[in-house]
Write a protein that holds these residues in place. Structure first.
Motif, PDB file in Angstrom:
ATOM      1  N   THR A 171      86.621  51.282  52.416  1.00  0.00           N
ATOM      2  CA  THR A 171      86.128  50.013  51.860  1.00  0.00           C
ATOM      3  C   THR A 171      87.251  49.063  51.492  1.00  0.00           C
ATOM      4  OG1 THR A 171      86.079  50.947  49.624  1.00  0.00           O
ATOM      5  CG2 THR A 171      84.072  51.147  50.950  1.00  0.00           C
ATOM      6  N   LEU A 172      88.495  49.482  51.718  1.00  0.00           N
ATOM      7  CA  LEU A 172      89.632  48.611  51.398  1.00  0.00           C
ATOM      8  C   LEU A 172      90.707  48.769  52.455  1.00  0.00           C
ATOM      9  CD1 LEU A 172      91.167  46.699  49.423  1.00  0.00           C
ATOM     10  CD2 LEU A 172      92.091  48.767  48.338  1.00  0.00           C
ATOM     11  N   VAL A 173      91.209  47.647  52.944  1.00  0.00           N
ATOM     12  CA  VAL A 173      92.362  47.624  53.841  1.00  0.00           C
ATOM     13  C   VAL A 173      93.418  46.724  53.222  1.00  0.00           C
ATOM     14  CG1 VAL A 173      93.233  46.771  56.058  1.00  0.00           C
ATOM     15  CG2 VAL A 173      91.150  48.145  55.992  1.00  0.00           C
ATOM     16  N   GLY A 174      94.635  47.218  53.158  1.00  0.00           N
ATOM     17  CA  GLY A 174      95.747  46.406  52.678  1.00  0.00           C
ATOM     18  C   GLY A 174      96.844  46.335  53.712  1.00  0.00           C
ATOM     19  N   PRO A 234      77.600  50.944  54.557  1.00  0.00           N
ATOM     20  CA  PRO A 234      76.740  50.152  53.662  1.00  0.00           C
ATOM     21  C   PRO A 234      77.433  49.697  52.382  1.00  0.00           C
ATOM     22  CG  PRO A 234      76.128  52.495  53.631  1.00  0.00           C
ATOM     23  CD  PRO A 234      77.108  52.323  54.735  1.00  0.00           C
ATOM     24  N   LYS A 235      78.583  50.280  52.040  1.00  0.00           N
ATOM     25  CA  LYS A 235      79.271  49.916  50.797  1.00  0.00           C
ATOM     26  C   LYS A 235      80.035  48.600  50.914  1.00  0.00           C
ATOM     27  CE  LYS A 235      79.925  54.806  49.628  1.00  0.00           C
ATOM     28  NZ  LYS A 235      80.917  55.880  49.386  1.00  0.00           N
ATOM     29  N   GLY A 236      80.210  48.095  52.135  1.00  0.00           N
ATOM     30  CA  GLY A 236      80.987  46.866  52.311  1.00  0.00           C
ATOM     31  C   GLY A 236      82.474  47.142  52.203  1.00  0.00           C
ATOM     32  N   GLY A 283      73.674  44.160  60.317  1.00  0.00           N
ATOM     33  CA  GLY A 283      73.791  42.940  59.539  1.00  0.00           C
ATOM     34  C   GLY A 283      74.907  42.950  58.521  1.00  0.00           C
ATOM     35  N   GLN A 284      75.783  43.964  58.579  1.00  0.00           N
ATOM     36  CA  GLN A 284      76.905  44.007  57.647  1.00  0.00           C
ATOM     37  C   GLN A 284      77.818  42.799  57.876  1.00  0.00           C
ATOM     38  OE1 GLN A 284      77.928  46.064  55.165  1.00  0.00           O
ATOM     39  NE2 GLN A 284      76.038  47.253  55.280  1.00  0.00           N
ATOM     40  N   PRO A 285      78.231  42.116  56.810  1.00  0.00           N
ATOM     41  CA  PRO A 285      79.141  40.989  56.999  1.00  0.00           C
ATOM     42  C   PRO A 285      80.554  41.470  57.281  1.00  0.00           C
ATOM     43  CG  PRO A 285      78.766  41.350  54.659  1.00  0.00           C
ATOM     44  CD  PRO A 285      77.865  42.322  55.393  1.00  0.00           C
TER      45      PRO A 285
END
Length: 824
Positions: free
Chosen positions: A641-644, A678-680, A459-461
């Motif tokens: 948790t981050l893509v640039g 789970p951290k988004g 269910g992760q967005p």
């Protein structure tokens, strides 16, 4: 008894040979044979038994049958015939591609300088070849000489010098079995721990010091071919380092089990989601039918497509006792993918891709042929795996352009997989978050069965995507730049930099993408505007700061970085454009405490470099992973948790009809690396085109909307999927003669279409290719376009077999690329 033999030659035909009585039992279709050809011996494959030809007494006999069991299985032979017919390629070249290189050895030609004429009376290319041979002892393999000198060592030049008694050509008979493979390794023999020691060892020999330090940076050990090939150091530099006893040379036998060092690990216990379970049941049911067909699995990034693949293989391999093929687009993805499948299926998994040595490929090929291994994972060539009773063929990231072979035979592994699955009666599963528009059109038309995984596992967005307008960022920089200063490029915007700092503080990981390697994309004189270009290709040279060299990414030409303008003498040089090397430097300066890894062609030359870098990321030893498109797909790291995206515009305006599609796919794929745990996660896309529909669709994760907009641009004029294409490329070393040859070929084709009243095929061109010179060869092309694949194939086949380009000094060639993925 007579047979038609397919030889690995660029000729659209097979050759008839007689079979002596003692060889007839072994002379079966698909078997390798040694045959006389043009005063040499070559290895070919029996295509079929032939009827007795006229003048049968003049037919040469087969020298030997080399296989007790045909090396080309009936399925691979049938598939190769289809590729030869559809992609307009010689059957012998297709079979050479389909089988391990060691099975297709032919006579090897060597050249040696017989007498030194000086440079008097020689052409420029002849003089270059003679000069090259002066500096080397003993016979030199023609293939290696041509790799290093290109067109300056073409066969017409070699033959002219041979006729004059300047060169001697010697031929070595082909090996009948693949040899044990070794590689020449360079190992640091003496450590230089201080700057003083280095000054004493190298003095003014700057390039020797650079080579030593490059080897040092690669762990003190490097393959000689990599140092002198990809890294651009000469064999003379290596010789001097060995002479000074700074380097030692070792012959290393290449490992025969390439993935033995990857532990199988424990298979994770995963319970399929409701959507996954529905897809799995559908595929399992289809696999039990006689004609399962082709399925397109469109699953958003992180939706668990790999679990679907594994469950399909459990059904096919474990329950039905069949075999399976899994294709992945990048070698970079192979170690991680192999690890996942080996965790479930153990040592039944084999690996095939082009980075393996001949010995490794041969051993893996034999293990599949014997049935010792039941699943093969690999890049596009794995579609030819010699397996019996195939039950499933999976093509992961099916949209990827790397599935298309760039040289003859120019096949597309996705299409070949569909055909092989039909031949085998196997399930063909094409998986992607961003399917190729041709595959999407086939699914919408009902030719493929569409399966979808619309949500992420757990269910992760999907991560939110924010656009950073580079135009505004550049304006900010201009306001703080003096009137005599050149504005610095925007590498990491303020908002992206703050997001990276936040991840470092939280001990989370970041991925930064820029699909352009090197430090600066071109060098320009500020005074007169001169741009440094490759002398062999019509492209600017890329500056690589670490090696202080200018490099051509097409032909690998290198030269020292300039200090003064060659035209006006000015020392005011501007290094413009941003590549991954410059991003790495900027990131190091902005985040000095971060642990950074760069992943591009320059850092992954070593055999296990991909695996090592990704292993460090997986173990949490890297805070920021930056690189080119090889980091954009297939990787699953929950702590990212981050893509640039440093610049989303690098490929969007290329003169190619797929440029927008590739940009959307790349952005969507790299965005999918974020928030898989789970951290988004969050995604930032830096672009100067914030209103472009490809950018907007990517930010909304809207593949369907993008596909509809892109379809609108391709309907008129018609481009795939609304038409089929053949790109006919004429190339030569003389610009004028190449143009004339292209015009003549297009006129011939136009006359054919008119005379035969072929209404369904449109000829576009001729015109110069967008990149009109590569590796000293000028390039013109014209395009054949038709909505009718069968008619287009017939026209292309007729042209391929009947048209002959006039022979002349321009070394003219014609290449036919059916269903091209790019028109550059």
């Amino acid at each position: 008894m007579f047979v038609e033999v397919a030889l690995p030659l660029p000729l659209p035909r097979t050759f008839t040979y007689a079979v002596p009585p003692e060889l007839r039992d072994a002379a079966r279709p698909g078997a390798r044979v040694l045959v006389p050809f043009a005063n040499k011996e070559k290895i070919g494959w029996i295509d079929r038994v032939a009827s007795e030809p006229q003048a049968a007494d003049r037919i040469k006999p087969v020298s030997a049958v080399l296989d007790t069991t045909p090396s080309a299985t009936p399925t691979v032979l049938r598939l190769s015939r289809w590729i030869a017919e559809y992609y307009l390629a010689p059957l012998g070249q297709v079979l050479r591609t389909a089988l391990p290189a060691g099975l297709a050895d032919s006579s090897t030609d060597f050249i040696i300088l017989a007498s030194d004429p000086g440079d008097e009376g020689l052409t420029q290319h002849e003089a270059k070849l003679v000069d090259f041979l002066r500096g080397r002892e003993g016979p030199q393999p023609v293939a290696r000489v041509r790799r290093e000198l290109g067109e300056r060592a073409s066969w017409p030049i070699i033959r002219r010098l041979e006729e004059q008694g300047i060169l001697r050509v010697e031929t070595e008979a082909p090996r009948e079995q693949p040899p044990v493979r070794t590689r020449r390794m360079l190992v640091i023999a003496r450590v230089l721990p201080t700057l003083l020691a280095r000054e004493e060892a190298f003095g003014r020999a700057r390039r020797q010091r650079e080579a030593y330090e490059v080897i040092e940076g690669l762990g003190g050990r490097v393959e000689a071919a990599h140092l002198t090939g990809q890294l651009g150091f000469t064999t003379e530099i290596v010789r001097q380092l060995v002479k000074k006893e700074l380097l030692a040379v070792e012959e290393e036998e290449v490992s025969r089990d390439p993935y033995a060092q990857i532990p199988d690990g424990a298979a994770p216990r995963l319970k399929p989601t409701e959507a996954q379970a529905g897809v799995i049941v559908h595929l399992q049911h289809a696999s039990r039918t006689a004609t399962p067909g082709t399925f397109l699995l469109r699953g958003v990034t992180g939706s668990g497509k790999t679990l679907v693949y594994i469950e399909l293989l459990r059904e096919v391999v474990d329950r039905q006792g069949k075999t399976a093929i899994v294709l992945v687009p990048e070698i970079a993805l192979t170690p991680q993918t192999v690890g996942r499948f080996k965790a479930v299926f153990g040592d039944r998994v084999a690996v095939l891709h082009s980075a393996l040595s001949d010995g490794e490929r041969y051993d893996e090929w034999r293990s599949l042929r014997s049935g010792a291994k039941r699943i093969v994972v690999g890049a596009r060539s794995a579609v030819f795996a010699p397996m019996q009773n195939v039950g499933a063929i999976i093509v992961d990231e099916e949209h990827e352009g790397s599935y298309k072979q760039g040289e003859a035979p120019r096949y597309h592994a996705r299409e070949v997989a569909v055909v092989r699955a039909a031949i085998e009666g196997a399930v063909c599963l094409l998986g992607s978050a961003t399917p190729a528009l041709e595959s999407w059109a086939n699914a919408k038309a009902g030719k493929y069965t569409l399966l979808e995984l619309p949500h992420r596992v757990g269910g992760q967005p999907l991560p939110p995507i924010r656009i950073v307008d580079l135009r505004k960022e550049r304006e900010k920089i201009k306001k703080t730049t003096g009137p005599l200063q050149e504005p610095s490029p925007v590498v990491v915007s303020d908002i992206l930099a703050e997001a990276v700092r936040e991840r470092i503080r939280k001990q989370e990981q970041t991925i930064l993408l820029l699909n352009r390697r090197g430090y600066a994309t071109f060098v320009q004189c500020r005074e007169c505007g001169l741009v440094w270009h490759c002398p062999h290709c019509n492209v600017s040279l890329t500056y690589h700061r670490k090696r202080h060299r200018l490099t051509c990414h097409y032909c690998l030409h290198e030269e020292p970085a300039p200090k003064h303008c060659a035209s006006c003498g000015s020392a005011e040089l501007s290094f413009k454009g941003v590549g991954t090397e410059q991003v790495e430097r900027a990131v190091e300066e902005a985040f000095p405490s971060a642990r950074i890894a760069r992943m591009d062609v320059d850092t992954t030359g070593g055999k296990w470099a991909h695996h090592d870098i990704l292993g460090r990321v997986e173990r949490g030893e890297v805070d920021i992973l930056l690189g080119t498109q090889m980091i954009a797909k297939g990787l699953d790291f929950p702590n990212v948790t981050l893509v640039g995206v440093i610049n989303a515009d690098t490929g969007i305006n290329l003169p190619d009809f797929r440029a927008t599609e590739r940009t959307f796919q790349l952005l969507t794929q790299v965005a999918g690396r974020a928030g898989r745990g789970p951290k988004g996660g969050d995604v930032f896309i830096q672009t100067a085109l914030p209103n472009h529909y490809a950018i907007i669709s990517a930010t909304e994760h809207d593949f369907v909307g993008f596909a509809e907009k892109e379809f609108d641009t391709r309907r008129d004029p018609a481009y795939p999927p609304f038409s089929r294409l053949i790109n006919v490329v004429v190339s030569g070393v003389d610009e004028q003669l190449t143009q004339e040859a292209a015009v003549a070929a297009a006129d011939w084709m136009s006359g054919l279409l008119t005379a035969r009243k072929v209404a369904d095929v449109v000829l576009v061109g001729p015109a110069p290719c967008p990149i009109d010179r590569i590796r000293t060869r000028w390039r013109w092309h014209f395009i054949l376009r038709s909505p009718n694949a069968k008619v287009l194939g017939q026209v292309g086949r007729y042209f391929y077999e009947k048209y002959r380009i006039p022979a002349n000094k321009a070394d003219l060639r014609i290449a036919l690329d059916r269903d091209p993925v790019a028109l550059l």
